[in-house]
Scaffold this motif. Structure first.
Motif, PDB file in Angstrom:
ATOM      1  N   VAL A 249      18.957   9.579  -6.218  1.00 15.43           N
ATOM      2  CA  VAL A 249      17.892  10.559  -5.927  1.00 15.43           C
ATOM      3  C   VAL A 249      16.537   9.845  -5.840  1.00 15.43           C
ATOM      4  CG1 VAL A 249      16.646  12.566  -6.827  1.00 15.43           C
ATOM      5  CG2 VAL A 249      19.149  12.493  -6.924  1.00 15.43           C
ATOM      6  N   HIS A 250      16.299   8.937  -6.773  1.00 15.52           N
ATOM      7  CA  HIS A 250      15.039   8.171  -6.747  1.00 15.52           C
ATOM      8  C   HIS A 250      14.916   7.390  -5.439  1.00 15.52           C
ATOM      9  CE1 HIS A 250      13.466   9.022 -10.669  1.00 15.52           C
ATOM     10  NE2 HIS A 250      14.519   8.559 -11.303  1.00 15.52           N
ATOM     11  N   LEU A 251      16.016   6.774  -5.026  1.00 20.19           N
ATOM     12  CA  LEU A 251      16.001   5.981  -3.790  1.00 20.19           C
ATOM     13  C   LEU A 251      15.720   6.883  -2.586  1.00 20.19           C
ATOM     14  CD1 LEU A 251      16.506   3.166  -2.519  1.00 20.19           C
ATOM     15  CD2 LEU A 251      18.877   3.855  -2.172  1.00 20.19           C
ATOM     16  N   HIS A 252      16.361   8.039  -2.565  1.00 23.10           N
ATOM     17  CA  HIS A 252      16.179   8.981  -1.461  1.00 23.10           C
ATOM     18  C   HIS A 252      14.706   9.397  -1.348  1.00 23.10           C
ATOM     19  CE1 HIS A 252      16.916  12.354   1.207  1.00 23.10           C
ATOM     20  NE2 HIS A 252      16.255  13.127   0.359  1.00 23.10           N
ATOM     21  N   HIS A 253      14.120   9.769  -2.484  1.00 27.52           N
ATOM     22  CA  HIS A 253      12.713  10.207  -2.477  1.00 27.52           C
ATOM     23  C   HIS A 253      11.780   9.058  -2.095  1.00 27.52           C
ATOM     24  CE1 HIS A 253      13.438  14.228  -3.732  1.00 27.52           C
ATOM     25  NE2 HIS A 253      13.977  13.890  -4.899  1.00 27.52           N
ATOM     26  N   ALA A 254      12.114   7.879  -2.605  1.00 26.79           N
ATOM     27  CA  ALA A 254      11.266   6.713  -2.318  1.00 26.79           C
ATOM     28  C   ALA A 254      11.265   6.424  -0.820  1.00 26.79           C
ATOM     29  CB  ALA A 254      11.775   5.499  -3.090  1.00 26.79           C
ATOM     30  N   ARG A 255      12.432   6.461  -0.214  1.00 26.08           N
ATOM     31  CA  ARG A 255      12.535   6.155   1.211  1.00 26.08           C
ATOM     32  C   ARG A 255      11.850   7.221   2.065  1.00 26.08           C
ATOM     33  NH1 ARG A 255      18.579   3.755   1.948  1.00 26.08           N
ATOM     34  NH2 ARG A 255      17.991   1.601   1.614  1.00 26.08           N
ATOM     35  N   ARG A 256      11.993   8.432   1.647  1.00 29.29           N
ATOM     36  CA  ARG A 256      11.345   9.517   2.394  1.00 29.29           C
ATOM     37  C   ARG A 256       9.823   9.316   2.371  1.00 29.29           C
ATOM     38  NH1 ARG A 256      12.748  15.498   0.630  1.00 29.29           N
ATOM     39  NH2 ARG A 256      11.267  14.973  -0.975  1.00 29.29           N
ATOM     40  N   ALA A 257       9.313   8.959   1.188  1.00 28.71           N
ATOM     41  CA  ALA A 257       7.864   8.726   1.061  1.00 28.71           C
ATOM     42  C   ALA A 257       7.434   7.525   1.899  1.00 28.71           C
ATOM     43  CB  ALA A 257       7.510   8.524  -0.403  1.00 28.71           C
ATOM     44  N   LEU A 258       8.265   6.473   1.907  1.00 28.68           N
ATOM     45  CA  LEU A 258       7.922   5.277   2.693  1.00 28.68           C
ATOM     46  C   LEU A 258       7.944   5.574   4.182  1.00 28.68           C
ATOM     47  CD1 LEU A 258       9.788   2.404   0.766  1.00 28.68           C
ATOM     48  CD2 LEU A 258       7.327   2.775   0.902  1.00 28.68           C
ATOM     49  N   ARG A 259       8.947   6.340   4.601  1.00 30.67           N
ATOM     50  CA  ARG A 259       9.020   6.706   6.029  1.00 30.67           C
ATOM     51  C   ARG A 259       7.779   7.502   6.434  1.00 30.67           C
ATOM     52  NH1 ARG A 259      14.587   7.388   5.432  1.00 30.67           N
ATOM     53  NH2 ARG A 259      14.308   9.552   4.817  1.00 30.67           N
ATOM     54  N   ALA A 260       7.375   8.393   5.533  1.00 29.49           N
ATOM     55  CA  ALA A 260       6.204   9.219   5.829  1.00 29.49           C
ATOM     56  C   ALA A 260       4.950   8.359   5.978  1.00 29.49           C
ATOM     57  CB  ALA A 260       6.004  10.251   4.722  1.00 29.49           C
ATOM     58  N   ARG A 261       4.873   7.300   5.205  1.00 31.07           N
ATOM     59  CA  ARG A 261       3.693   6.433   5.223  1.00 31.07           C
ATOM     60  C   ARG A 261       3.755   5.409   6.344  1.00 31.07           C
ATOM     61  NH1 ARG A 261      -0.816   7.334   2.365  1.00 31.07           N
ATOM     62  NH2 ARG A 261      -0.229   9.044   1.011  1.00 31.07           N
TER      63      ARG A 261
ATOM     64  N   GLU B  20       0.842  -1.204   0.000  1.00 36.30           N
ATOM     65  CA  GLU B  20       0.000   0.000   0.000  1.00 36.30           C
ATOM     66  C   GLU B  20       0.876   1.252   0.000  1.00 36.30           C
ATOM     67  OE1 GLU B  20      -3.903  -0.328   2.333  1.00 36.30           O
ATOM     68  OE2 GLU B  20      -2.700   1.136   3.448  1.00 36.30           O
ATOM     69  N   ALA B  21       1.931   1.217   0.821  1.00 33.06           N
ATOM     70  CA  ALA B  21       2.842   2.371   0.874  1.00 33.06           C
ATOM     71  C   ALA B  21       3.565   2.556  -0.454  1.00 33.06           C
ATOM     72  CB  ALA B  21       3.852   2.182   1.996  1.00 33.06           C
ATOM     73  N   LEU B  22       3.922   1.443  -1.061  1.00 27.21           N
ATOM     74  CA  LEU B  22       4.633   1.509  -2.349  1.00 27.21           C
ATOM     75  C   LEU B  22       3.762   2.113  -3.441  1.00 27.21           C
ATOM     76  CD1 LEU B  22       6.467  -1.947  -2.326  1.00 27.21           C
ATOM     77  CD2 LEU B  22       7.588   0.286  -2.439  1.00 27.21           C
ATOM     78  N   GLU B  23       2.474   1.916  -3.307  1.00 20.76           N
ATOM     79  CA  GLU B  23       1.552   2.442  -4.314  1.00 20.76           C
ATOM     80  C   GLU B  23       1.661   3.961  -4.456  1.00 20.76           C
ATOM     81  OE1 GLU B  23      -2.537   1.280  -3.893  1.00 20.76           O
ATOM     82  OE2 GLU B  23      -1.980  -0.844  -3.920  1.00 20.76           O
ATOM     83  N   HIS B  24       2.143   4.628  -3.382  1.00 22.93           N
ATOM     84  CA  HIS B  24       2.223   6.088  -3.417  1.00 22.93           C
ATOM     85  C   HIS B  24       3.514   6.597  -4.044  1.00 22.93           C
ATOM     86  CE1 HIS B  24      -0.988   5.297  -0.522  1.00 22.93           C
ATOM     87  NE2 HIS B  24      -1.474   6.456  -0.931  1.00 22.93           N
ATOM     88  N   LEU B  25       4.369   5.668  -4.462  1.00 20.82           N
ATOM     89  CA  LEU B  25       5.604   6.067  -5.141  1.00 20.82           C
ATOM     90  C   LEU B  25       5.382   6.038  -6.652  1.00 20.82           C
ATOM     91  CD1 LEU B  25       8.207   3.866  -3.192  1.00 20.82           C
ATOM     92  CD2 LEU B  25       7.307   6.116  -2.560  1.00 20.82           C
ATOM     93  N   THR B  26       6.304   6.659  -7.365  1.00 19.99           N
ATOM     94  CA  THR B  26       6.235   6.561  -8.831  1.00 19.99           C
ATOM     95  C   THR B  26       6.765   5.180  -9.218  1.00 19.99           C
ATOM     96  OG1 THR B  26       8.484   7.337  -9.183  1.00 19.99           O
ATOM     97  CG2 THR B  26       6.765   9.032  -9.044  1.00 19.99           C
ATOM     98  N   PRO B  27       6.416   4.710 -10.415  1.00 19.76           N
ATOM     99  CA  PRO B  27       6.913   3.388 -10.824  1.00 19.76           C
ATOM    100  C   PRO B  27       8.440   3.294 -10.758  1.00 19.76           C
ATOM    101  CG  PRO B  27       5.191   4.111 -12.312  1.00 19.76           C
ATOM    102  CD  PRO B  27       5.475   5.264 -11.399  1.00 19.76           C
ATOM    103  N   THR B  28       9.134   4.352 -11.160  1.00 19.04           N
ATOM    104  CA  THR B  28      10.609   4.306 -11.131  1.00 19.04           C
ATOM    105  C   THR B  28      11.115   4.241  -9.697  1.00 19.04           C
ATOM    106  OG1 THR B  28      10.611   5.623 -13.150  1.00 19.04           O
ATOM    107  CG2 THR B  28      12.705   5.446 -11.986  1.00 19.04           C
ATOM    108  N   GLN B  29      10.497   5.023  -8.801  1.00 19.51           N
ATOM    109  CA  GLN B  29      10.903   4.971  -7.382  1.00 19.51           C
ATOM    110  C   GLN B  29      10.682   3.572  -6.811  1.00 19.51           C
ATOM    111  OE1 GLN B  29       8.504   8.074  -5.695  1.00 19.51           O
ATOM    112  NE2 GLN B  29      10.046   9.677  -6.044  1.00 19.51           N
ATOM    113  N   ARG B  30       9.552   2.973  -7.192  1.00 19.48           N
ATOM    114  CA  ARG B  30       9.262   1.612  -6.707  1.00 19.48           C
ATOM    115  C   ARG B  30      10.324   0.636  -7.203  1.00 19.48           C
ATOM    116  NH1 ARG B  30       3.596   2.794  -7.510  1.00 19.48           N
ATOM    117  NH2 ARG B  30       3.660   1.954  -9.618  1.00 19.48           N
ATOM    118  N   GLU B  31      10.638   0.750  -8.478  1.00 23.67           N
ATOM    119  CA  GLU B  31      11.668  -0.141  -9.038  1.00 23.67           C
ATOM    120  C   GLU B  31      12.984   0.018  -8.290  1.00 23.67           C
ATOM    121  OE1 GLU B  31      12.704  -0.331 -13.173  1.00 23.67           O
ATOM    122  OE2 GLU B  31      10.604  -0.155 -13.768  1.00 23.67           O
TER     123      GLU B  31
END
Lengths: 185, 122
Positions: A163-175, A124-135
Motif C-alpha cells: 500500500v505504501h509503495l502504491h501511494h508513493a508511486r501515485r504521488a511520484l507520477r503526479a509530480r 524534490e518529488a520524494l520530499e512530498h512523500l511520507t518518510p515511510t513511503q520514501r523508504e
C-alpha cells in the motif's frame, strides 16, 4: 558459499575487519536508501550511513536476533538521520545546493549537469512523500528489495508495504508526469 | 532533457563507484578503533587484560591504605616525641631528671607532694 549475517556478526564481535567489510557492503545500499529517504540529500545520507555503521558496531553486543540485523541497523539509520535533521534545522535555514555536490567522474560536464538536474527533480518529488513511503519506494526501486524484505525492514506487514509503495508511486507520477518509469510491483 | 528521465535508479549511490567506494572506505576507517578494541578483547591476551584493570585497582587501593596507615603512625610518633620533649611536672618543680622520670612513670598524682618539703609526707 555466502555467509549469513549471524556468522558475520559473530566474527565482527571478535574484531574481524573482513567480516565487517562484508556486512557493510551487504547492507550499505539499504542503509543509504533509508538515510536518503529521511535526509533528502546525498552528502547527509552518506554521513548518516557512516555514523550508523560505527554506532551499530559499537552496540553489536545488543543484537539479540542476528537474523534481524538489517532491521535493527535501519532503525539506527533512522534515528541518526532524525538527529541530523534536527541539528541541521537549527544550523542552517537554506537547503543544500545540489549543484555543490561532487560530480560523478568519467562523465561530460553536460551529462553531469543533466544527471544532477534529474536527481534534483527526483529528490524534490520524494520530499512530498511520507518518510515511510520514501523508504518503501527507494528500497523497492533502488535496492530491488521484495515486499517481504521491505516489510521486515520497515516494521510493517507485507500488505501495508504494498500500500505504501502504491501511494508513493501515485504521488511520484503526479509530480513527475509520464516520464516516471517504475518497476513492476 | 526530461525525455531521458527514467526512474529512481538515478538515486542509486553505486552509479558513482568512486564516491561509493570512498564512503565504504571512510566507514571502514571510522570503524577501525572499535574493531581493534574488539580484537584485543577477544585475543589471547584477553584474560590478562581482564585481570590487569582490577589488579591495578586493588594495588592502588593497597598503596593508598598503606600510605594512610604510615601517615597516621608517623603523626602518632611525632606527637609522642613532642610530649616526651615537653618538661614534666617533676622537672617543672625543679627535680633532678631521674627523679622527675620516676614521678612521671609512677602515675600517682600525689608523688611530687611526697617529695616536696612541706608536702603531704611532712
Amino acid at each position: 558459499m555466502t555467509e549469513t549475517d549471524a556468522t558475520l556478526i559473530e566474527r565482527v564481535r571478535r574484531g574481524d575487519g573482513g567480516a565487517f567489510d562484508t556486512l557493510m557492503r551487504r547492507h550499505m545500499r539499504a542503509a543509504y536508501a533509508v538515510a536518503l529517504a529521511h535526509t533528502g540529500e546525498r552528502a547527509d545520507a552518506e554521513d548518516v550511513c557512516q555514523d550508523a555503521f560505527v554506532t551499530a558496531l559499537e552496540r553489536l553486543d545488543e543484537v539479540r536476533r542476528p537474523e534481524a540485523f538489517v532491521g535493527w541497523l535501519l532503525q539506527i539509520v533512522r534515528n541518526r538521520a532524525h538527529n541530523l535533521r534536527r541539528r541541521e534545522k537549527v544550523r542552517r535555514a537554506l537547503p543544500l545546493d545540489a549543484a555543490a555536490e561532487a560530480p560523478a567522474r568519467g562523465r561530460s560536464p553536460a551529462g553531469e549537469a543533466e544527471d544532477a538536474e534529474l536527481r534534483r527533480r527526483l529528490e524534490e518529488a520524494l520530499e512530498h512523500l511520507t518518510p515511510t513511503q520514501r523508504e518503501v519506494v527507494l528500497l523497492y526501486d533502488v535496492q530491488g528489495w521484495s515486499h517481504r524484505e521491505i516489510a521486515d525492514a520497515v516494521g510493517t506487514s507485507e500488505g501495508a508495504a504494498r500500500v505504501h509503495l502504491h501511494h508513493a508511486r501515485r504521488a511520484l507520477r503526479a509530480r513527475l508526469g509520464p516520464t516516471y518509469r517504475e518497476e513492476p510491483s | 532533457m526530461i525525455h531521458e528521465f527514467r526512474d529512481l535508479r538515478r538515486l542509486d549511490p553505486t552509479r558513482d563507484p568512486e564516491r561509493w567506494e570512498a564512503l565504504l572506505s571512510r566507514t571502514r576507517a571510522a570503524a577501525g578503533p572499535e574493531l581493534a578494541r574488539r580484537r584485543l578483547a577477544a585475543g589471547p591476551a584477553a584474560p590478562l587484560a581482564r585481570w590487569v584493570r582490577p589488579a591495578l585497582a586493588v594495588a592502588a587501593a593497597l598503596v593508598v591504605a598503606f600510605g594512610a596507615a604510615l601517615a597516621v603512625a608517623g603523626e602518632r610518633a611525632s606527637s609522642r616525641t613532642a610530649l616526651a620533649s615537653e618538661p614534666g611536672v617533676g622537672e617543672g618543680m625543679g627535680m633532678p631528671v631521674a627523679l622527675a622520670g620516676w614521678v612521671e612513670e609512677s602515675g600517682d598524682a600525689r608523688a611530687p607532694l611526697v617529695l616536696v618539703p612541706g608536702g603531704e609526707g611532712r
